[in-house]
Structure formats: C-alpha cells, structure tokens
Design an enzyme around this catalytic site. Sequence first.
Site, mmCIF file in Angstrom:
data_model
loop_
_atom_site.group_PDB
_atom_site.id
_atom_site.type_symbol
_atom_site.label_atom_id
_atom_site.label_comp_id
_atom_site.label_asym_id
_atom_site.label_seq_id
_atom_site.Cartn_x
_atom_site.Cartn_y
_atom_site.Cartn_z
ATOM 1 N N ASP A 7 6.131 3.471 -1.417
ATOM 2 C CA ASP A 7 6.425 2.483 -2.467
ATOM 3 C C ASP A 7 5.754 2.832 -3.795
ATOM 4 O OD1 ASP A 7 7.527 1.218 -0.268
ATOM 5 O OD2 ASP A 7 5.848 -0.175 -0.014
ATOM 6 N N SER A 35 -3.491 -2.347 3.523
ATOM 7 C CA SER A 35 -4.477 -1.855 4.498
ATOM 8 C C SER A 35 -5.802 -1.497 3.827
ATOM 9 C CB SER A 35 -3.923 -0.683 5.308
ATOM 10 O OG SER A 35 -3.236 0.212 4.508
HETATM 11 O O1 F6P Z 1 5.404 -0.132 2.543
HETATM 12 C C1 F6P Z 1 6.197 0.899 3.054
HETATM 13 C C2 F6P Z 1 7.465 0.349 3.629
HETATM 14 O O2 F6P Z 1 8.250 1.430 4.116
HETATM 15 C C3 F6P Z 1 8.296 -0.506 2.682
HETATM 16 O O3 F6P Z 1 9.011 0.258 1.750
HETATM 17 C C4 F6P Z 1 9.123 -1.286 3.652
HETATM 18 O O4 F6P Z 1 9.541 -2.515 3.110
HETATM 19 C C5 F6P Z 1 8.178 -1.517 4.797
HETATM 20 O O5 F6P Z 1 7.192 -0.515 4.722
HETATM 21 C C6 F6P Z 1 8.828 -1.468 6.157
HETATM 22 O O6 F6P Z 1 7.849 -1.820 7.071
HETATM 23 P P1 F6P Z 1 8.027 -1.694 8.649
HETATM 24 O O7 F6P Z 1 7.798 -0.267 9.016
HETATM 25 O O8 F6P Z 1 6.988 -2.601 9.186
HETATM 26 O O9 F6P Z 1 9.426 -2.118 8.959
#
Ligand code: F6P
Length: 414
Positions: A147, A124
């Site tokens: 992350d 982002s």
């Molecule tokens: O980047 C943060 C995160 O929680 C990752 O660890 C995970 O793979 C992803 O976002 C999950 O994304 P979403 O909320 O779109 O399922």
Amino acid sequence: MKKTKKIGILTSGGDCPGLNAVIRAAVKCATRKGWEIYGIPYGTDGFIDVAKGEIKPEDLRLNEHGYDIPGLLQGLDVLQFLSGSVLGSLSKGDTEKPEVAEKIIEGYKILGLDSLIAIGGDGSLDIIHNLAVKGKWNMIGVPKTIDNDVPFTERAVGFDTAVNTVTDALYNLTFTAASHERVMVVQVMGRDAGHLALHAGIAGGADVILIPELTPRLSEEAVIKVCEKLASLRQEKRKFALVVVAEGVRNAEGKMDKNIGEILANQIKEYSQKLCNLEQRHFCGMDEVDTRVTVLGHVQRSGTPTSFDRLLATAMGIKAIDLIEQEQYNRLVVWEAGKVESKPLDQVITLIRKCHEEKRCPSPVDPNGFMVQTARSLGIYVGDSLKPTMNNSSSGNPANGMSSSVLPETLATS
Ligand code: F6P
C-alpha cells in the site's frame, strides 16, 4: 558499547515481496559481525511459543546459509528472490489482552535479545511499538507494504513489485479489451491509499484511475465524469478502455465494499444509458457499453521481488543492523531521496495513531502532487481536484464536497 549482540527479527502484518530480502541482508550482515540472530516465527506469536516452552531458543537461530538446496545448486543464495516470508507473518493478534502481551514479553526475555528488528506496516509497527515500550525492547522498524502508506518513508518494501504486477495485468487486459471493445474495470488493493492504483494505472496505460484521495466515494457526479471520459474516448474512435479503481474508494453511500469494481462497472452502464436517454448525444453508443471486472486480489502480494525492491530491502536490512551497532534504538528505517535514513519511531507511531483515530490514511496520495499531475497531463481521468473545504482524508465521508455543476440538471435532482 557491547561488541557482540543477540538480536531478533520478525515479519508482521500482510506479507509482500521483499520480506525475505530484508531478512537475508540482516542475517548476512549480523553473522559477519559475529552476532547471534534469531528468526521469530509468525510475528510476535513466536515469543508466546518460546514462553510456553514449545520452541527452544536455539531452534530459532538463523545462519547465513540455513537453507539447503540439493545438487549443484547447493549453496545458492535464493532468499532474496523469494516472495512471502520464511518466518511467516501475523495478520491478527490479541496483543491488547494483557495476558497475551505478558507472554510475548516473557518470550522476549527468555531469548535475552539486545534488540528486535520488526518488519511491518503501519498497523503492525504500532502494535509492536506498544509491546516494545511495555517490555523495554530496543526496537528497529523496517517498513513494508504494497500500500506504500507508512509515513516518513517514500517507499515501503513490496510496493514496487506490486506496481509491476498490476501494471502487467493492465497490459495483459488491454488486448482482450480491444478485441471485444470492452471497458475493463480493474480493482486494485491499497487499503485506504491510492498509491498502488495510481502508479500502476499510469504505467499500465489506464484511461481512468479512481483513488480514495480524489474520489472518496462513487457519487453520481463521479460516475458521470467517468462516463464522460469513456464517451470522449469513443468519439476519438477508441472503443475499449481500462478503468482502474482502488479498493479504498467507497460506494455511493460512503461504505467500503469489496465489490467496488463490480459496482462501478454497473454504474457505468446505468449512467451511460441514462445520459443517452437524456439526449446527451455523445453518450449514445455508450449505452451498450460492455464492461468486465477483474479483481486482482492477493496476486498483488506475491511475485519475484523487483530489483528495486531487492535493493531497497537489502539496504534497509543493513541499515537496521547499523543502527543496532550504534545503539541508536527506537527508530524506523526509511527511504528518502535515494538513500536509507532513519526516523524516531515515537514520532512515526504518534502520527500513525492519530490518523487511525481519525480513520484516515497515514500517508495518502497528495491530490496536488506530481504523480496526480502526471496522470492528468496524460489525459487520464483521476477525479477532480478537491475543494479546499474538503476533508482530504480517505475516511469515506460521504459529504465529499464535490461540485454538482457538471451534472445535467435532471440527473442532479433525480
Ligand atoms: O495492507 C496490505 C493489503 O494487501 C491491502 O492492500 C489489502 O486491503 C489487505 O492487505 C488484504 O488483507 P488480507 O490479506 O487480510 O485479506
């Protein structure tokens, strides 16, 4: 230098604990200076609503106590304790479409902002930086993500809380694992980075931690090494085990799989059996290994922010305001050696883009770093050291360069 300022703040990308603490700190600090601060709802989408006239600028104005709690709790400043984002966040947008970008830039102009604080992760921040260049915005970035993979900062907001959440889950799973002599496989988020799995794995007492930086894929060799570790625990009369696998670890074919925990659990069973059949006696007793899989999922993105995350978020929110006051724009607030600093956003974004193009993580776990060494010193199996020829990325390259010398020959060729 302009004394009073009109600034915007938004959250973008996946939410995480601590976003509200950044917002609170920035709002408090800005309003104390007599500035106007506007909360943009749902990331840059909020600018589109302003451009379309669906939201009036005055409706976005944030005040130090713009949230009412009834009764004797009235005035209680709860924002830093709450997870999620009071502004809402945006995971996907169409900003690459010129007409969408134009509307966003139009909304920004209508608000007449001097600067924008964007709280985001690597993806982002890249998108918003692009818009900032097009719209000539004075942007300040604040890194957030469970992350912890934003480059140039040792910590991103939200990571510490997520580590605690995963650590607690591992602790809770330990007792049921022990009671039933089970191998608990726990799948942890982190996208292409293994920081969350590694930190929580160490703190939560894992026996095995597989992260993409050291185990790019579940090769036969990697699974056998895990089985060896589990067999050695059995020989020491430990009949249960905790295995942490980061979601970024690819399957045997090098593909991302949302069921990687399940795949690993099945492979542990299969290989233990095979190895026992091959008269590798120390694997026998592992042939009836009982595995269970826990996918922690989005629970890792929530929870009351830890004190460290609150502090980090608060310090970063205030640093963002300081930078705007000094008109030092186009910078990312970072955490470095115990304090907040800032880095040129252009430098950060250049690295992020290069890594995204090469399909690798912009800030991976250092395979030779102290955290990996710490795990190894405890006897946790974290994968083998990578050979120098290995592309140290987490790109899911199936040619992972690992030696096959540990394999019993029959398995290696089967
Ligand atoms: O980047 C943060 C995160 O929680 C990752 O660890 C995970 O793979 C992803 O976002 C999950 O994304 P979403 O909320 O779109 O399922």
